[in-house]
Design an enzyme around this catalytic site. Structure first.
Site, PDB file in Angstrom:
ATOM      1  N   ASP A  34       0.802  -1.229   0.000  1.00 57.33           N
ATOM      2  CA  ASP A  34       0.000   0.000   0.000  1.00 57.33           C
ATOM      3  C   ASP A  34       0.833   1.276   0.000  1.00 57.33           C
ATOM      4  O   ASP A  34       0.331   2.341   0.348  1.00 57.33           O
ATOM      5  CB  ASP A  34      -0.952   0.006   1.201  1.00 57.33           C
ATOM      6  N   GLU A  35       2.095   1.192  -0.388  1.00 54.80           N
ATOM      7  CA  GLU A  35       2.944   2.379  -0.310  1.00 54.80           C
ATOM      8  C   GLU A  35       3.982   2.355  -1.422  1.00 54.80           C
ATOM      9  O   GLU A  35       4.484   1.303  -1.803  1.00 54.80           O
ATOM     10  CB  GLU A  35       3.639   2.427   1.057  1.00 54.80           C
TER      11      GLU A  35
END
Length: 344
Positions: A89-90
């Site tokens: 998610d990054e």
């Protein structure tokens, strides 16, 4: 945790942990409501429940998280080719030249966040700055669901006021060492000479010297190669029986072998990790002359390494296997070993 709250409306606004609540469970991820109680990833579930009695545990659904991650990374790709993933998610994005021709990084981040919410139902935070180190720090500054920019005229002074424990790349052990040396803020770090830092932190001295001044020249690297692959498991109870321990270890070796086979990436170094009942950890490594391509060789090497820890004076709660020094396809395997590394 956000995906679980999205898919289960009754969890919204409640402290949620992805993982298992049993005595051997570990938190894989925590919602912002749970983080307010000090619940975080890698925390034993028992400890998490002590910190937050209302904590709700949800079993992980990694196939769902991977699918959402693919959606988000597809959105990133609409704006730039320079994407360096950090996790599911990054990622770092260099939007100096972006596909949409958006004039500022601020406006680009705002549009990306809006699209993530529209297409996935999830909020996102963004940090904007002129280098990776500052952008990462900035991304933590307006969570959840916000964005923050560190401009060139404020970068160095902004870093001075931050605790070094919040610096990306300064882990708990290093932060504790810095504190013992009287370094608790960016200003404290900046006040130390390069010679002082080299004496106490060796090869990391130049990095610490630079970031204390807001300097980070690393480019966003979309072609960064993965350096290792590993798998580990926590047993339901502490184990002393070598047969049971090795059975768990072999399952982890098989997981890693399957990953290597699927991607045709094989490692030269095999490392086993164990965590004892008192949470003390030990690792043993062996480096091969050629990549370990055969699953049986990975299995036998893992077993040989863990047997270096016998006889056991206490039970083992966790075992893991990792391969590193990954090579690309085309290398031949040779079961010739250069050396064994021991570390506790």
């Amino acid at each position: 945790a956000s995906v679980e709250q999205r898919d289960q409306p009754e969890l919204r606004g409640r402290p949620v942990a992805v993982g298992y609540a049993g005595p051997r469970g570990v938190v894989a991820a925590a919602s912002y409501e749970a983080r307010a109680f000090g619940v975080r990833s890698a925390l034993p579930s028992v400890t998490a429940l002590r910190r937050c009695a209302e904590l709700v545990f949800v079993p992980p659904r990694f196939e769902v998280y991977r699918s959402v991650s693919a959606q988000i990374h597809a959105i990133f790709a609409d704006y730039t080719d320079l994407i360096q993933p950090l996790s599911l998610d990054e990622a770092y994005l260099d939007v100096t030249a972006n596909r949409r021709g958006i004039a500022t990084a601020w406006a680009t981040a705002k549009e990306i966040r809006a699209r993530i919410f529209e297409e996935t139902g999830l909020t996102a935070s963004a940090g904007i700055s002129y280098n990776r180190f500052l952008a990462k720090l900035a991304s933590d500054h307006r969570k959840p669901n916000g964005q923050f920019a560190v401009t060139p005229d404020m970068g160095e002074a902004w870093v001075e006021g931050l605790p070094v424990a919040k610096f990306h790349g300064v882990g708990p052990v290093t932060a504790a060492k810095m504190k013992r040396l009287g370094i608790e803020t960016g200003a404290d770090l900046k006040a130390r000479s390069i010679e002082f830092l080299a004496t106490h932190f060796g090869s990391a001295a130049e990095w610490y010297y630079g970031i204390a001044r807001g300097i980070d020249d690393r480019p966003v690297n979309p072609n960064r190669e993965r350096k290792s692959s590993g798998s580990e498991t926590t047993f339901d109870r502490d184990l002393l029986d070598p047969d049971e321990i090795e059975a768990g270890l072999l399952r982890m070796a098989d997981d890693v072998a399957a990953w290597c086979e699927a991607r045709q990436m094989f490692g030269r170094t095999v490392t086993i990790k164990v965590k004892f009942a008192d949470f003390r950890q030990a690792t043993r490594s062996r480096t091969c002359a050629q990549p370990v391509r055969e699953p049986d060789l990975l299995r036998s090497t893992s077993v040989e390494l863990i047997r270096l820890l016998y006889p056991l004076d206490q039970g083992i709660r966790l075992v893991g296997v990792t391969v590193s020094n990954l090579d690309r396809p085309g290398s031949e395997a040779m079961p010739l070993f250069d050396h064994v590394d021991n570390a506790s």
